[in-house]
Design a protein around this motif. Structure first.
Motif, PDB file in Angstrom:
ATOM      1  N   ARG A   1       0.852  -1.186   0.000  1.00  0.00           N
ATOM      2  CA  ARG A   1       0.000   0.000   0.000  1.00  0.00           C
ATOM      3  C   ARG A   1       0.892   1.242   0.000  1.00  0.00           C
ATOM      4  O   ARG A   1       1.826   1.353   0.785  1.00  0.00           O
ATOM      5  CB  ARG A   1      -0.915  -0.037   1.216  1.00  0.00           C
ATOM      6  N   GLU A   2       0.557   2.186  -0.886  1.00  0.00           N
ATOM      7  CA  GLU A   2       1.375   3.385  -1.093  1.00  0.00           C
ATOM      8  C   GLU A   2       0.627   4.635  -0.652  1.00  0.00           C
ATOM      9  O   GLU A   2      -0.540   4.832  -1.044  1.00  0.00           O
ATOM     10  CB  GLU A   2       1.709   3.485  -2.592  1.00  0.00           C
ATOM     11  N   GLY A   3       1.276   5.477   0.128  1.00  0.00           N
ATOM     12  CA  GLY A   3       0.672   6.736   0.544  1.00  0.00           C
ATOM     13  C   GLY A   3       0.573   7.708  -0.614  1.00  0.00           C
ATOM     14  O   GLY A   3       1.536   7.874  -1.364  1.00  0.00           O
ATOM     15  N   VAL A   4      -0.577   8.341  -0.746  1.00  0.00           N
ATOM     16  CA  VAL A   4      -0.821   9.290  -1.842  1.00  0.00           C
ATOM     17  C   VAL A   4      -0.876  10.717  -1.325  1.00  0.00           C
ATOM     18  O   VAL A   4      -0.172  11.595  -1.815  1.00  0.00           O
ATOM     19  CB  VAL A   4      -2.130   8.937  -2.571  1.00  0.00           C
ATOM     20  N   ALA A   5      -1.722  10.963  -0.343  1.00  0.00           N
ATOM     21  CA  ALA A   5      -1.896  12.312   0.185  1.00  0.00           C
ATOM     22  C   ALA A   5      -2.496  12.217   1.577  1.00  0.00           C
ATOM     23  O   ALA A   5      -3.258  11.306   1.881  1.00  0.00           O
ATOM     24  CB  ALA A   5      -2.790  13.147  -0.721  1.00  0.00           C
ATOM     25  N   ARG A   6      -2.159  13.234   2.385  1.00  0.00           N
ATOM     26  CA  ARG A   6      -2.646  13.267   3.747  1.00  0.00           C
ATOM     27  C   ARG A   6      -3.002  14.688   4.123  1.00  0.00           C
ATOM     28  O   ARG A   6      -2.372  15.638   3.656  1.00  0.00           O
ATOM     29  CB  ARG A   6      -1.581  12.701   4.677  1.00  0.00           C
ATOM     30  N   ILE A   7      -4.028  14.836   4.951  1.00  0.00           N
ATOM     31  CA  ILE A   7      -4.372  16.144   5.467  1.00  0.00           C
ATOM     32  C   ILE A   7      -4.545  16.020   6.974  1.00  0.00           C
ATOM     33  O   ILE A   7      -5.293  15.168   7.463  1.00  0.00           O
ATOM     34  CB  ILE A   7      -5.628  16.722   4.776  1.00  0.00           C
ATOM     35  N   ALA A   8      -3.822  16.853   7.690  1.00  0.00           N
ATOM     36  CA  ALA A   8      -3.871  16.820   9.143  1.00  0.00           C
ATOM     37  C   ALA A   8      -5.104  17.561   9.654  1.00  0.00           C
ATOM     38  O   ALA A   8      -5.818  18.219   8.889  1.00  0.00           O
ATOM     39  CB  ALA A   8      -2.599  17.444   9.709  1.00  0.00           C
TER      40      ALA A   8
ATOM     41  N   THR B   1      -5.209  16.883  -5.367  1.00  0.00           N
ATOM     42  CA  THR B   1      -5.445  17.807  -4.263  1.00  0.00           C
ATOM     43  C   THR B   1      -6.297  17.124  -3.214  1.00  0.00           C
ATOM     44  O   THR B   1      -7.406  16.640  -3.516  1.00  0.00           O
ATOM     45  CB  THR B   1      -6.151  19.086  -4.746  1.00  0.00           C
ATOM     46  N   VAL B   2      -5.796  17.102  -1.981  1.00  0.00           N
ATOM     47  CA  VAL B   2      -6.545  16.519  -0.867  1.00  0.00           C
ATOM     48  C   VAL B   2      -7.206  17.643  -0.078  1.00  0.00           C
ATOM     49  O   VAL B   2      -6.627  18.721   0.091  1.00  0.00           O
ATOM     50  CB  VAL B   2      -5.625  15.663   0.041  1.00  0.00           C
ATOM     51  N   SER B   3      -8.432  17.396   0.369  1.00  0.00           N
ATOM     52  CA  SER B   3      -9.149  18.383   1.168  1.00  0.00           C
ATOM     53  C   SER B   3     -10.106  17.661   2.104  1.00  0.00           C
ATOM     54  O   SER B   3     -10.320  16.454   1.964  1.00  0.00           O
ATOM     55  CB  SER B   3      -9.912  19.364   0.263  1.00  0.00           C
ATOM     56  N   ARG B   4     -10.641  18.399   3.050  1.00  0.00           N
ATOM     57  CA  ARG B   4     -11.593  17.814   3.980  1.00  0.00           C
ATOM     58  C   ARG B   4     -12.662  18.831   4.307  1.00  0.00           C
ATOM     59  O   ARG B   4     -12.400  20.037   4.347  1.00  0.00           O
ATOM     60  CB  ARG B   4     -10.899  17.307   5.241  1.00  0.00           C
TER      61      ARG B   4
END
Length: 126
Positions: free
Chosen positions: A45-52, A68-71
Motif C-alpha cells: 500500500r502506497e501513501g498518496v496524500a494526507r491532510i492533518a 489535491t486533498v481536502s476535507r
C-alpha cells in the motif's frame, strides 16, 4: 464503531479527472489526520496524500501538482481531486485515519493509520 466509506472511483482515459470521497463516522474525525493510499495487487500500500487536523497537507512526489486533498469537517468527509490522471494511477484507493493509532511512522506510512475503508477502484486507460 469507526467507519470509513470511499466512493467516486471509476474508469477514465488518461488525462481525465476523478474526485474521490471518504465519509467518516463513529469518532471525532476533525481531530485526526486523514489520508489516501492506493494499492495494486502484489504491491505494498502506497501513501498518496494526507491532510492533518489543522489542514496541513502532504503529497507523494508522484502526484504533486495533479492531486489535491481536502476535507470538510462539517460533513466528516475527506476528498481527493485527481487531475491529469495517468495509467500508473490505476489502483484501489483507500482512506485511513490515525484515530487510536499506536504510533507515528510518517504522514504517508500505512503504519500510522489504524482504520481503513473498503476501497474504491480507479482505472485509467492509455
Amino acid at each position: 464503531q469507526v467507519q470509513l466509506v470511499e466512493s467516486g472511483g471509476g474508469s477514465v482515459p488518461a488525462g481525465g479527472s476523478l474526485r474521490l470521497s471518504c465519509a467518516a463516522s463513529g469518532y471525532s474525525a476533525s481531530s485526526y489526520s486523514l489520508a489516501w493510499f492506493r494499492q495494486v495487487p502484489g504491491k505494498e500500500r502506497e501513501g498518496v496524500a494526507r491532510i492533518a487536523s489543522d489542514g496541513t497537507t502532504t503529497y507523494a512526489d508522484s502526484v504533486k501538482g495533479r492531486f489535491t486533498v481536502s476535507r470538510d469537517n462539517s460533513k466528516n468527509t475527506l476528498y481527493l481531486q485527481m487531475n491529469s490522471l495517468k495509467p500508473e494511477d490505476t489502483a484501489m484507493y483507500y482512506c485511513g485515519t490515525n484515530y487510536r493509532s499506536s504510533g507515528w511512522y510518517g504522514p504517508l506510512s500505512p503504519g500510522t493509520y489504524k482504520y481503513w475503508g473498503q476501497g474504491t477502484q480507479v482505472t485509467v486507460s492509455s
